[in-house]
Design a protein around this motif. Structure first.
Motif, short mmCIF file in Angstrom:
data_model
loop_
_atom_site.label_atom_id
_atom_site.label_comp_id
_atom_site.label_asym_id
_atom_site.label_seq_id
_atom_site.Cartn_x
_atom_site.Cartn_y
_atom_site.Cartn_z
N MET A 29 -24.34 29.23 -5.05
CA MET A 29 -24.78 30.29 -4.13
C MET A 29 -23.99 31.58 -4.35
SD MET A 29 -25.12 29.91 -0.06
CE MET A 29 -24.70 31.18 1.07
N THR A 30 -22.67 31.49 -4.36
CA THR A 30 -21.83 32.69 -4.38
C THR A 30 -21.91 33.42 -5.71
OG1 THR A 30 -20.36 31.54 -2.86
CG2 THR A 30 -19.47 33.49 -3.94
N VAL A 87 -15.65 35.56 9.51
CA VAL A 87 -17.09 35.41 9.76
C VAL A 87 -17.33 34.35 10.83
CG1 VAL A 87 -19.29 34.76 8.70
CG2 VAL A 87 -17.71 36.27 7.48
C1 LIG Z 1 -12.06 26.68 -3.39
C2 LIG Z 1 -13.41 27.32 -3.21
C3 LIG Z 1 -14.57 26.60 -3.49
C4 LIG Z 1 -15.82 27.19 -3.36
N1 LIG Z 1 -16.95 26.47 -3.70
C5 LIG Z 1 -18.17 27.06 -3.66
C6 LIG Z 1 -19.33 26.36 -4.11
O1 LIG Z 1 -19.28 25.19 -4.51
N2 LIG Z 1 -20.52 27.04 -4.14
C7 LIG Z 1 -20.64 28.33 -3.72
O2 LIG Z 1 -21.74 28.88 -3.77
N3 LIG Z 1 -19.54 29.01 -3.27
C8 LIG Z 1 -18.32 28.42 -3.25
N4 LIG Z 1 -17.19 29.11 -2.84
C9 LIG Z 1 -17.33 30.51 -2.46
C10 LIG Z 1 -17.18 30.76 -0.96
O3 LIG Z 1 -18.20 30.17 -0.22
C11 LIG Z 1 -17.07 32.28 -0.80
O4 LIG Z 1 -15.83 32.65 -1.36
C12 LIG Z 1 -17.16 32.73 0.65
O5 LIG Z 1 -18.47 32.60 1.15
C13 LIG Z 1 -16.73 34.20 0.79
O6 LIG Z 1 -17.43 35.02 -0.11
P1 LIG Z 1 -16.62 36.02 -1.06
O7 LIG Z 1 -15.55 35.28 -1.77
O8 LIG Z 1 -17.63 36.75 -1.87
O9 LIG Z 1 -15.87 37.02 -0.07
P2 LIG Z 1 -16.51 38.31 0.63
O10 LIG Z 1 -17.79 37.96 1.29
O11 LIG Z 1 -16.49 39.42 -0.36
O12 LIG Z 1 -15.45 38.58 1.77
C14 LIG Z 1 -14.12 39.04 1.46
C15 LIG Z 1 -13.32 39.10 2.73
O13 LIG Z 1 -13.91 40.06 3.61
C16 LIG Z 1 -13.64 39.71 4.93
N5 LIG Z 1 -14.89 39.71 5.69
C17 LIG Z 1 -16.14 39.36 5.27
N6 LIG Z 1 -17.02 39.47 6.27
C18 LIG Z 1 -16.34 39.91 7.35
C19 LIG Z 1 -16.69 40.22 8.69
N7 LIG Z 1 -17.94 40.11 9.13
N8 LIG Z 1 -15.69 40.64 9.53
C20 LIG Z 1 -14.42 40.75 9.09
N9 LIG Z 1 -14.03 40.48 7.83
C21 LIG Z 1 -14.98 40.06 6.97
C22 LIG Z 1 -13.01 38.32 4.92
O14 LIG Z 1 -11.62 38.44 5.09
C23 LIG Z 1 -13.32 37.81 3.54
O15 LIG Z 1 -12.34 36.85 3.07
C24 LIG Z 1 -15.93 28.53 -2.92
C25 LIG Z 1 -14.76 29.25 -2.61
C26 LIG Z 1 -13.52 28.67 -2.75
C27 LIG Z 1 -12.29 29.48 -2.42
#
Ligand SMILES: Cc1cc2nc3c(=O)[nH]c(=O)nc-3n(C[C@H](O)[C@H](O)[C@H](O)COP(=O)(O)OP(=O)(O)OC[C@H]3O[C@@H](n4cnc5c(N)ncnc54)[C@H](O)[C@@H]3O)c2cc1C
Length: 399
Positions: free
Chosen positions: A129-130, A377
């Motif tokens: 997804m991500t 979130v």
């Molecule tokens: C170990 C690990 C395993 C994972 N496994 C999977 C997987 O198997 N499949 C998959 O698809 N994804 C996976 N992920 C991804 C994970 O679901 C995403 O990292 C997560 O959804 C956040 O997205 P992003 O990293 O793009 O951060 P962003 O969405 O860019 O957010 C960055 C930061 O912005 C801040 N933020 C965001 N929104 C808000 C808000 N509304 N209010 C205040 N602050 C906010 C938060 O502090 C956040 O940490 C994994 C992540 C990790 C660390």
């Protein structure tokens, strides 16, 4: 009185005995992530099957031994103590969550082709997804496209953090199929075999210095003109957001259940060491700061347990428990990090070595505040729902 019925506790005792005999003594060997550790893991999985402890996250009709969320929560206080036990019992993330939505929404053909071998442990899967280019917290921003061409989907996109993609047999891909629909109807989930032409697992992205292998990877994946039959649509077209909620709700609570095991293991290590280690005329256990850490940790762990039972019971009763799951996710992730960190601090330099599991636990724990939705979130989800309820004149009942 225990939080769980006696039969659940009996089952948990069987998992505990298995962990003592087969899992804890082999943690270091499994953690080496080499060919020998793969062989060992298969051997242990065989023992778990023979002992009737296989796949406790799904019910017997899906090939498992599960009896619902509360049952699984009870078992996970044991299984979650070791990061590797979920692999041994065939209930590892992300396969457990994927199995859950395949069980709920898969067609008979999809269940036979994807779910059956997944639950049997013959193959692994990943959830894609991500994307690196857009904020994963807000899936309405996703760019991966699925375009209909006759009775096929053509998928193009770029994902990362596809956990476990290295060596997996198939993905559940979240793709935008109708960019003009209202935002939460734009996405579709599609089952994509990993060997389909155009699927490229580019690399395991090193996370905190660890690239991993197989199950422990978080991969960058490219989809270039990947063609799969429309029959590989999971749920209906435009259902991806609805399914994601269905998948991520249970997935999040599965994570928290395992964290309960991690917290309790760290807590026990902290308490034992505080009693043993002496400095400035007495054991660390006599220092008030250490006592505060023990007391705070005990209170917070029990709060997490009760929040987990509450959410699990509500899900078993048919509720999505959106507020309960979000509340639990951000609170438990923080408690997990704090308890492990306190345990490391009590151990001094030893806490940073591989003489205890704490350093490895700490590395894995940090992601908890980010994956399946960052803390911020989940706080937003909880606060919005509660405040809306007040705005509607209903207030908030702590049911
Ligand atoms: C170990 C690990 C395993 C994972 N496994 C999977 C997987 O198997 N499949 C998959 O698809 N994804 C996976 N992920 C991804 C994970 O679901 C995403 O990292 C997560 O959804 C956040 O997205 P992003 O990293 O793009 O951060 P962003 O969405 O860019 O957010 C960055 C930061 O912005 C801040 N933020 C965001 N929104 C808000 C808000 N509304 N209010 C205040 N602050 C906010 C938060 O502090 C956040 O940490 C994994 C992540 C990790 C660390």
């Amino acid at each position: 009185m225990s939080l769980f019925p006696p039969e659940y506790l009996d089952a948990r005792a069987r998992y505990r005995a298995f962990m003592v005999e087969h899992v804890y003594p082999n943690e270091a060997a499994i953690g080496r992530e080499d060919d020998d550790s793969q062989t060992l893991l298969e051997e242990l999985r065989g023992h778990a099957r023979e002992a009737g402890l296989w796949a406790p996250h799904v019910p017997p009709e899906a090939g498992g031994t599960g009896l619902g969320f509360l049952y699984y929560a009870c078992l996970n206080e044991e299984i979650g103590r070791s990061a590797y036990a979920q692999l041994v019992f065939g209930c590892q993330a992300p396969d457990a969550g994927n199995a859950e939505i395949l069980h709920l929404f898969g067609t008979d053909e999809q269940k036979e082709r994807f779910l059956r071998p997944l639950v049997a442990g013959e193959v692994r899967s990943f959830f894609s997804m991500t994307e690196p280019e857009v904020a994963g917290s807000d899936p309405t921003l996703l760019r991966t496209r699925a375009v209909r061409d006759g009775d096929e989907w053509v998928v193009d996109g770029h994902k990362w953090f596809s956990s476990g993609a290295d060596g997996a047999a198939f993905a559940i891909v979240f793709a935008i199929s109708d960019p003009d629909a209202e935002p939460h109807r734009r996405g579709t989930m599609i089952l994509v075999p990993a060997d389909a032409a155009g699927v490229e697992v580019v690399r395991p992205v090193p996370v905190m210095g660890h690239a991993g292998r197989g199950w422990s990877t978080h991969c960058e994946v490219r989809y270039t003109g990947v063609r799969v039959p429309v029959a590989n649509t999971l749920g209906g077209e435009g259902d991806a957001f609805r399914l994601a909620q269905k998948r991520l709700g249970p997935g999040r609570i599965h994570h928290v259940m395992r964290w309960l095991g991690q917290m309790q293991r760290a807590f026990e290590l902290m308490c034992r060491y505080a009693n043993e280690r002496e400095a400035f005329g007495g054991p660390l256990a006599d220092k008030q700061t250490v006592q505060n850490w023990v007391a705070d940790s005990a209170a917070e762990i029990q709060a997490c347990r009760l929040l987990t039972m509450d959410a699990a019971q509500k899900i078993d009763q048919g509720s999505e428990a959106r507020v309960e799951v979000s509340l639990l996710k951000f609170y438990a992730a923080r408690v997990l990090c704090d308890v492990i960190d306190r345990a490391i601090q009590v151990h001094g330099a030893r806490g940073l070595t591989d003489e205890t599991p704490l350093a490895a636990m700490s590395m894995m724990a940090r992601g908890a505040r980010i994956y399946d939705g960052p803390d911020e979130v989940h706080r937003m989800v909880v606060a919005r729902r509660i405040l809306r309820s007040f705005a509607d004149g209903e207030g908030w009942a702590f049911s």
